[in-house]
Design a protein around this motif. Structure first.
Motif, PDB file in Angstrom:
ATOM      1  N   HIS A  22      -7.346  -1.494  -4.934  1.00  0.00           N
ATOM      2  CA  HIS A  22      -6.906  -2.610  -3.646  1.00  0.00           C
ATOM      3  C   HIS A  22      -7.969  -3.218  -4.119  1.00  0.00           C
ATOM      4  CE1 HIS A  22      -5.051   0.774  -0.951  1.00  0.00           C
ATOM      5  NE2 HIS A  22      -4.773   0.453  -2.068  1.00  0.00           N
ATOM      6  N   LYS A  25       0.813  -1.300   0.133  1.00  0.00           N
ATOM      7  CA  LYS A  25       0.126  -0.487   0.199  1.00  0.00           C
ATOM      8  C   LYS A  25       0.508   0.970   0.293  1.00  0.00           C
ATOM      9  CE  LYS A  25      -3.610  -1.715   2.481  1.00  0.00           C
ATOM     10  NZ  LYS A  25      -4.788  -2.275   3.774  1.00  0.00           N
ATOM     11  N   ASN A  80      -5.024  -7.496  -3.804  1.00  0.00           N
ATOM     12  CA  ASN A  80      -5.387  -7.734  -2.393  1.00  0.00           C
ATOM     13  C   ASN A  80      -5.097  -9.488  -2.314  1.00  0.00           C
ATOM     14  OD1 ASN A  80      -5.473  -6.306  -0.107  1.00  0.00           O
ATOM     15  ND2 ASN A  80      -7.362  -5.413  -0.708  1.00  0.00           N
TER      16      ASN A  80
END
Length: 236
Positions: free
Chosen positions: A190, A181, A194
């Motif tokens: 994201h 990040k 992820n």
């Protein structure tokens, strides 16, 4: 400056991981020379900033000369500057190729030569490359031949440097990252990024800082490619 106050050079230091590393080394009482294309002067007397393109050998020469002139020594070099361009292999342009190799390879080569030459004078030093786990686990969701070509070369060079300088008190290591990040990854990306990690989430900049600082104080560790990638390099 006393002999105990060490000096670190950090490339790609204007934001993100680089800026976090500058602060982390300052917190440990290092003097820091921070360089990036757009870096601004620092209000901290212990941080000297040098603006310039690290792909240009003249920038590398100015950075190391500034470290010597201002602080008198070089103890650590963190080669953090890097470019990542995710494209299908046949879509890479000549400009992509030149830019990525310029920063990722030329940006490592000259400044590392000059920093190690200074480290040899004192018989100690540490060089750290920031790499990527994509070198070890190609992913069809993230086409990355130029990253693998350049960062894979840095991983190999790290091991070669570690062996060449093992008996001269100079260590070389790398930190191979998953997706971290940082400002280069907007929040809207994201949800895609992820799940690329077996642990189910991206890493934090503090994870990278912790890994670099571990290597900094791990005197018996050299030639290591330390994976900070949420399990990516272990398998899927």
């Amino acid at each position: 400056m006393g002999i105990e106050q060490k000096v670190a050079i950090i490339t790609g230091a204007s934001q993100g991981i680089g800026a976090a590393l500058v602060q982390a080394y300052r917190d440990r009482n290092y003097r820091v020379v921070a360089t990036a294309r757009s870096i601004k002067p620092s209000n901290d007397d212990g941080v000297l900033t040098v603006a310039g393109d690290i792909a240009d050998w003249a920038t590398a020469e100015r950075v190391v000369a500034a470290a010597k002139d201002r602080f008198g020594r070089v103890d650590t070099l963190v080669n953090n500057a890097g470019i990542f361009v995710a494209k299908p292999f046949t879509a890479y342009t000549a400009e992509d190729y030149a830019n990525v190799l310029g920063v990722n390879v030329a940006g490592f080569f000259r400044i590392t030569q000059l920093a190690i030459a200074e480290m040899e004078k004192q018989g100690s030093g540490h060089v750290v490359q920031i790499s990527t786990s994509l070198v070890d686990h190609a992913n069809s969701n993230v086409p990355s031949v130029l990253a693998s070509l350049t960062k894979g070369g840095l991983n190999a060079a790290t091991k070669s440097l570690a062996i060449e300088y093992a008996k001269r008190g100079i260590r070389a290591n790398a930190v191979a990252l998953g997706v971290i990040k940082s400002p280069m990854h907007p929040v809207e990306t994201h949800s895609f990024l992820n799940p690329l990690h077996p642990v189910g989430h991206m890493g934090e900049m503090s994870d990278v800082v912790d890994a670099v600082l571990y290597l900094e104080q791990a005197g018996f560790v050299t030639g290591e490619i330390l994976h900070v990638d949420g399990g990516q390099s272990a398998g899927h």
